[in-house]
Motif scaffolding. Structure first.
Motif, short mmCIF file in Angstrom:
data_model
loop_
_atom_site.label_atom_id
_atom_site.label_comp_id
_atom_site.label_asym_id
_atom_site.label_seq_id
_atom_site.Cartn_x
_atom_site.Cartn_y
_atom_site.Cartn_z
N ARG A 196 40.75 -10.41 35.69
CA ARG A 196 42.09 -10.02 35.22
C ARG A 196 42.85 -9.32 36.33
NH1 ARG A 196 39.69 -7.83 29.74
NH2 ARG A 196 39.80 -9.73 28.50
N ALA A 197 42.17 -8.37 36.99
CA ALA A 197 42.82 -7.61 38.06
C ALA A 197 43.23 -8.54 39.20
CB ALA A 197 41.88 -6.51 38.56
N LEU A 198 42.30 -9.36 39.66
CA LEU A 198 42.57 -10.24 40.79
C LEU A 198 43.58 -11.32 40.43
CD1 LEU A 198 38.94 -10.47 42.16
CD2 LEU A 198 40.86 -9.21 43.17
N GLY A 199 43.51 -11.82 39.22
CA GLY A 199 44.50 -12.80 38.78
C GLY A 199 45.91 -12.22 38.83
N ALA A 200 46.03 -10.98 38.39
CA ALA A 200 47.34 -10.31 38.41
C ALA A 200 47.82 -10.06 39.83
CB ALA A 200 47.26 -9.00 37.62
N VAL A 201 46.90 -9.67 40.71
CA VAL A 201 47.27 -9.44 42.12
C VAL A 201 47.83 -10.72 42.72
CG1 VAL A 201 46.38 -8.98 44.44
CG2 VAL A 201 45.65 -7.55 42.53
N PHE A 202 47.10 -11.82 42.55
CA PHE A 202 47.52 -13.07 43.19
C PHE A 202 48.74 -13.69 42.52
CE2 PHE A 202 43.33 -12.53 44.99
CZ PHE A 202 43.58 -12.84 46.32
N ALA A 203 48.97 -13.37 41.24
CA ALA A 203 50.15 -13.88 40.56
C ALA A 203 51.41 -13.09 40.94
CB ALA A 203 49.95 -13.82 39.04
N THR A 204 51.24 -11.83 41.29
CA THR A 204 52.39 -10.96 41.54
C THR A 204 52.71 -10.79 43.02
OG1 THR A 204 51.83 -9.74 39.53
CG2 THR A 204 53.35 -8.67 41.05
N ALA A 205 51.68 -10.56 43.81
CA ALA A 205 51.89 -10.35 45.25
C ALA A 205 51.86 -11.69 45.98
CB ALA A 205 50.79 -9.44 45.80
N GLU A 206 52.53 -11.76 47.07
CA GLU A 206 52.54 -12.99 47.87
C GLU A 206 51.48 -12.87 48.95
OE1 GLU A 206 56.47 -13.99 49.14
OE2 GLU A 206 57.29 -13.60 47.15
N LEU A 207 50.23 -13.05 48.55
CA LEU A 207 49.11 -12.91 49.46
C LEU A 207 48.69 -14.28 49.97
CD1 LEU A 207 47.01 -10.32 47.42
CD2 LEU A 207 48.79 -9.89 49.12
N ARG A 208 48.64 -14.44 51.28
CA ARG A 208 48.27 -15.72 51.88
C ARG A 208 46.86 -15.63 52.43
NH1 ARG A 208 52.21 -16.98 56.24
NH2 ARG A 208 51.04 -18.91 56.28
N TYR A 209 46.06 -16.62 52.10
CA TYR A 209 44.68 -16.65 52.58
C TYR A 209 44.27 -18.11 52.75
CZ TYR A 209 43.70 -17.83 47.76
OH TYR A 209 43.71 -18.46 46.54
N LEU A 210 43.20 -18.30 53.51
CA LEU A 210 42.68 -19.65 53.72
C LEU A 210 42.01 -20.16 52.45
CD1 LEU A 210 41.00 -19.14 57.21
CD2 LEU A 210 43.11 -20.39 56.71
N PRO A 211 42.25 -21.40 52.06
CA PRO A 211 41.55 -21.96 50.90
C PRO A 211 40.04 -21.87 51.11
CG PRO A 211 43.34 -23.40 51.58
CD PRO A 211 43.20 -22.35 52.65
N GLY A 212 39.32 -21.57 50.05
CA GLY A 212 37.88 -21.44 50.12
C GLY A 212 37.42 -20.06 50.57
N SER A 213 38.34 -19.09 50.61
CA SER A 213 37.98 -17.74 51.04
C SER A 213 37.15 -17.03 49.98
CB SER A 213 39.24 -16.92 51.33
OG SER A 213 39.88 -17.38 52.50
#
Length: 180
Positions: free
Chosen positions: A38-55
């Motif tokens: 829930r926490a991580l889903g909310a972070v990634f839905a709200t913040a514009e965090l860029r990371y490599l796929p498969g991280s």
């Protein structure tokens, strides 16, 4: 009871979450996994965090003793703290990954802070996972201008989960002191 909305987002499919429980007294692995998602889903839905796929992102649920050693060895502070973040990659790069880093939480400190602040344990834990994740992506709060940005983003993320602003000065309402 405070409900955590699943509409705030979910952990991206191309992100692996490694969850480790190193100490007794934490909720069940299933409960921790649900809160973390829930926490991580909310972070990634709200913040514009860029990371490599498969991280990969690692969450370690530990205790004051282990966190005190880490805090002493890596930050020069010989005392436990609620959460430590250890970024896995170059914070200056355009994209993070494939190892995003480790977030280590100290059960006794998290519990004590929740009790002292009259905050539901689950809500405080979610806040610290959000906080730790933002640190992995280079957000910080050592100077006021950076703190305003990070805390504002945390507040928005938590609001989407139905969790009150942890930086406000007034006491939480009765609903906010219940578990998620």
């Amino acid at each position: 009871m405070t409900e955590v909305s699943d509409e705030t987002g979910r952990v991206p499919d191309d992100l692996e979450i490694d969850l480790t429980i190193n100490a007794d007294g934490w909720p069940s692995e299933e409960a921790l996994e649900a809160l973390a998602h829930r926490a991580l889903g909310a972070v990634f839905a709200t913040a514009e965090l860029r990371y490599l796929p498969g991280s990969e992102l690692s969450l370690v649920f530990s205790d004051d003793t282990e966190v005190q050693v880490l805090n002493r060895d890596y930050r020069g502070k010989d005392k436990p703290t609620n959460v430590l973040s250890f970024p896995g990659g170059d914070e200056e790069g355009p994209v993070f990954g494939p190892l995003l880093g480790d977030i280590v939480l100290a059960r006794e400190t998290v519990m004590r802070e929740a009790e002292e602040g009259a905050i539901a344990f689950d809500a405080h834990l979610v806040h610290l996972i959000v906080h730790g994740t933002l640190h992995l992506f280079g957000y910080d709060h050592q100077i006021d201008s950076e703190a305003d940005i990070m805390e504002g983003l945390e507040t928005r993320i938590l609001a989407g989960l139905g969790i009150a602003d942890p930086y406000r000065n007034d006491p939480p309402t009765q609903d906010e002191t219940r578990t998620l």
